[in-house]
Design a protein around this motif. Structure first.
Motif, PDB file in Angstrom:
ATOM      1  N   ALA A 256       0.826  -1.213   0.000  1.00 20.03           N
ATOM      2  CA  ALA A 256       0.000   0.000   0.000  1.00 20.03           C
ATOM      3  C   ALA A 256       0.857   1.258   0.000  1.00 20.03           C
ATOM      4  O   ALA A 256       0.585   2.195  -0.752  1.00 20.03           O
ATOM      5  N   ARG A 257       1.891   1.303   0.834  1.00 20.04           N
ATOM      6  CA  ARG A 257       2.743   2.500   0.870  1.00 20.04           C
ATOM      7  C   ARG A 257       3.398   2.724  -0.488  1.00 20.04           C
ATOM      8  O   ARG A 257       3.540   3.872  -0.930  1.00 20.04           O
ATOM      9  N   LEU A 260       1.163   4.659  -2.819  1.00 15.97           N
ATOM     10  CA  LEU A 260       1.146   6.096  -2.579  1.00 15.97           C
ATOM     11  C   LEU A 260       2.380   6.768  -3.162  1.00 15.97           C
ATOM     12  O   LEU A 260       2.313   7.889  -3.683  1.00 15.97           O
ATOM     13  N   TYR A 282      -9.132  -3.338  -3.859  1.00 17.05           N
ATOM     14  CA  TYR A 282      -8.195  -2.270  -3.505  1.00 17.05           C
ATOM     15  C   TYR A 282      -8.941  -1.006  -3.075  1.00 17.05           C
ATOM     16  O   TYR A 282      -8.471   0.111  -3.285  1.00 17.05           O
ATOM     17  N   ASP A 284      -9.192   0.072  -0.152  1.00  7.86           N
ATOM     18  CA  ASP A 284      -8.360   0.787   0.811  1.00  7.86           C
ATOM     19  C   ASP A 284      -7.376   1.715   0.109  1.00  7.86           C
ATOM     20  O   ASP A 284      -7.097   2.820   0.583  1.00  7.86           O
ATOM     21  N   ILE A 285      -6.854   1.290  -1.039  1.00  7.28           N
ATOM     22  CA  ILE A 285      -5.918   2.123  -1.788  1.00  7.28           C
ATOM     23  C   ILE A 285      -6.652   3.327  -2.376  1.00  7.28           C
ATOM     24  O   ILE A 285      -6.148   4.458  -2.344  1.00  7.28           O
ATOM     25  N   ARG A 287      -9.214   4.821  -1.151  1.00  8.20           N
ATOM     26  CA  ARG A 287      -9.458   5.753  -0.054  1.00  8.20           C
ATOM     27  C   ARG A 287      -8.184   6.498   0.330  1.00  8.20           C
ATOM     28  O   ARG A 287      -8.198   7.718   0.557  1.00  8.20           O
ATOM     29  N   GLN A 288      -7.059   5.791   0.414  1.00  8.02           N
ATOM     30  CA  GLN A 288      -5.808   6.458   0.793  1.00  8.02           C
ATOM     31  C   GLN A 288      -5.383   7.484  -0.249  1.00  8.02           C
ATOM     32  O   GLN A 288      -4.905   8.563   0.089  1.00  8.02           O
ATOM     33  N   VAL A 289      -5.544   7.139  -1.529  1.00  8.92           N
ATOM     34  CA  VAL A 289      -5.196   8.094  -2.582  1.00  8.92           C
ATOM     35  C   VAL A 289      -6.132   9.298  -2.527  1.00  8.92           C
ATOM     36  O   VAL A 289      -5.701  10.451  -2.654  1.00  8.92           O
ATOM     37  N   ARG A 290      -7.440   9.040  -2.328  1.00  6.97           N
ATOM     38  CA  ARG A 290      -8.406  10.136  -2.236  1.00  6.97           C
ATOM     39  C   ARG A 290      -8.054  11.084  -1.093  1.00  6.97           C
ATOM     40  O   ARG A 290      -8.153  12.324  -1.227  1.00  6.97           O
ATOM     41  N   ASP A 291      -7.663  10.543   0.048  1.00  4.02           N
ATOM     42  CA  ASP A 291      -7.337  11.368   1.204  1.00  4.02           C
ATOM     43  C   ASP A 291      -6.037  12.145   1.015  1.00  4.02           C
ATOM     44  O   ASP A 291      -5.837  13.184   1.651  1.00  4.02           O
ATOM     45  N   ARG A 292      -5.177  11.665   0.120  1.00  2.00           N
ATOM     46  CA  ARG A 292      -3.843  12.244  -0.041  1.00  2.00           C
ATOM     47  C   ARG A 292      -3.792  13.312  -1.137  1.00  2.00           C
ATOM     48  O   ARG A 292      -3.012  14.252  -1.063  1.00  2.00           O
TER      49      ARG A 292
END
Length: 352
Positions: A256-257, A260, A282, A284-285, A287-292
Motif C-alpha cells: 500500500a505504501r 502512494l 483495492y 483501501d488504496i 481511499r488512501q489516494v483520495r485522502d492524499r
C-alpha cells in the motif's frame, strides 16, 4: 424515571421498565423516497467510463466468451456503441486496440492508420462530445505480450545483468511518447498510460507539449497491481504474455505504501487524473489516494470483477443488478470520482 425508559405491561400483569431509544436511525430508512433523500453516495451514468475493444474490419461485433455482454468491435460498430452510450448519459469511453499484426516493438500502436486512431476518428465523427480515452500500452501490440521493449541479445543496448526478457524501461518511454502523439492527433482527449513504466507520465507530457498538444490530458494508471483479476481481459484484448508475467513492472498486491509513492510520482510528473486498478480488492488504496490528493480519481472495475458476477448470475446464484450496483457504489464510496466498468451500459439503464 430515565427518559429513555417507558412503562410497559409485563406478561404477569405487573409493570416493567423497558429502555427505548431516543436516537432512531431507522426513521431515515422508512421508505424509498426517504432513503434516496439522505443517500450519501450518488452513482450516475456521467461517472461511468465504458471500455471498448476495437479491431480491424467492418460491421464486426465479436462476442467475448469470457466476458458475457462484451464484444470486439470494428471502428464503425464502436462509433455506433458510443452513440448509444451517449444516449444513456455516458460521456466517456476507453479504447483498447487489437492490431492487424504484432511485432517485438508493437509498431502498430504508433501508426496513424492503426486501429485505435481509426476508432477515435470514427467515434468523434459520430459523437463529437464523447470523451475518448486511449489506453496507452503495448501488450496488445507486441508478439511477446509484454508492455514494451524487451531486453534481448539482438539489441544493441542488451544488458546481460538484467537477463533476457526483462522489460526495458527507457526505450519503452520513447515508444509511449511516439504513440501518444499519434493518438492525440487522431483526436483522443485523454491518454491513459497503463504499463507502470517508470517516468511514463513525464515522458508523455513532455512529448505532447512539444508537439503542440498541451490540451490533451493524461489519466495515469498510477497504482496498477499485478492482479489475478485480469484474466478475461487478456482474452478480450488478445494480449496474454507469451512467457512469465508482469510482476516485474506491475505492483505487488501486498503493498500500500508503495502505491502512494507511485501516485505521488505521477502527480509530480503532471498527471491530470489518477487511477487505481483493480477496484474492488483495492478499496483501501482508493481511499488512501483520495485522502492524499485532490486530483480527480478513477478506479477500474476490471474484467475479473465483471466476469465472476456474470458467471454466478447466469447460474442463478446472484442478483446481477443488485450486486453490480452495490459494487459500483462501494467504489464511489471509497473515493473514486469516476469508474471504468464493463457494466457501464447496463448500469446506466438500471439507474435510468
Amino acid at each position: 424515571m430515565d427518559v429513555l425508559s417507558r412503562h410497559t405491561p409485563a406478561t404477569n400483569g405487573t409493570t416493567t421498565q423497558v429502555p427505548t431509544p431516543v436516537h432512531r436511525p431507522r426513521r431515515l430508512r422508512i421508505s424509498p423516497a426517504m432513503r434516496d433523500l439522505v443517500r450519501e453516495t450518488r452513482l450516475t451514468p456521467a461517472q461511468l467510463i465504458a471500455p471498448i475493444f476495437v479491431r480491424h474490419g467492418h460491421n464486426l461485433r465479436n462476442p467475448i466468451a469470457s466476458m458475457p455482454g462484451q464484444y470486439q468491435m470494428s471502428p464503425d460498430q464502436a462509433a455506433r456503441e458510443a452513440r448509444e452510450l451517449a444516449a444513456l448519459g455516458i460521456r466517456a469511453v476507453l479504447l483498447f486496440g487489437i492490431p492487424a499484426h504484432k511485432d517485438p516493438c508493437g509498431s502498430e500502436n504508433a501508426d496513424p492508420a492503426g486501429i485505435v486512431p481509426q476508432a477515435i476518428q470514427a467515434i468523434k465523427a459520430e459523437v463529437p462530445g464523447m470523451v475518448v480515452i486511449s489506453d496507452m500500452c503495448f501488450c496488445e501490440y507486441t508478439d511477446h505480450g509484454h508492455c514494451g521493449v524487451l531486453n534481448t541479445p539482438t539489441r544493441d543496448d542488451f544488458q546481460p545483468q538484467l537477463g533476457e526478457g526483462y522489460l526495458l524501461n527507457d526505450p519503452t518511454l520513447a515508444l509511449l511518447a511516439e504513440a501518444s502523439i499519434v493518438h492525440a492527433r487522431a483526436g483522443a482527449d485523454i491518454i491513459a498510460p497503463s504499463g507502470m513504466i517508470d517516468g511514463m507520465v513525464a515522458a508523455i507530457r513532455s512529448a505532447l507539449d512539444a508537439a503542440g498538444l498541451s490540451h490533451t490530458a493524461i489519466m495515469s494508471y498510477a497504482a496498477k497491481y499485478a492482479s489475478g483479476f485480469y484474466g478475461p481481459f487478456r482474452d478480450a484484448a488478445e494480449s496474454p504474455p507469451q512467457f512469465g508475467d508482469r510482476s516485474q513492472y506491475q505492483m505487488d498486491p501486498a503493498n500500500a505504501r508503495e502505491a502512494l509513492r507511485e501516485v505521488d510520482l505521477d502527480v509530480a510528473e503532471g498527471a491530470d487524473i489518477l487511477m487505481v486498478k483493480p477496484a474492488l480488492a483495492y478499496l483501501d488504496i482508493i481511499r488512501q489516494v483520495r485522502d492524499r490528493h485532490t486530483l480527480p480519481l478513477a478506479a477500474y472495475q476490471v474484467s475479473g470483477e465483471y466476469s465472476m458476477v456474470k458467471a454466478a448470475a447466469l447460474q442463478g446464484w446472484l442478483d446481477e443488478q443488485r450486486i453490480a450496483l452495490e459494487m459500483l457504489t462501494a467504489i464511489r464510496r471509497a473515493g473514486a470520482d469516476m469508474i471504468i466498468t464493463y457494466w457501464a451500459r447496463e448500469a446506466a439503464e438500471w439507474l435510468g
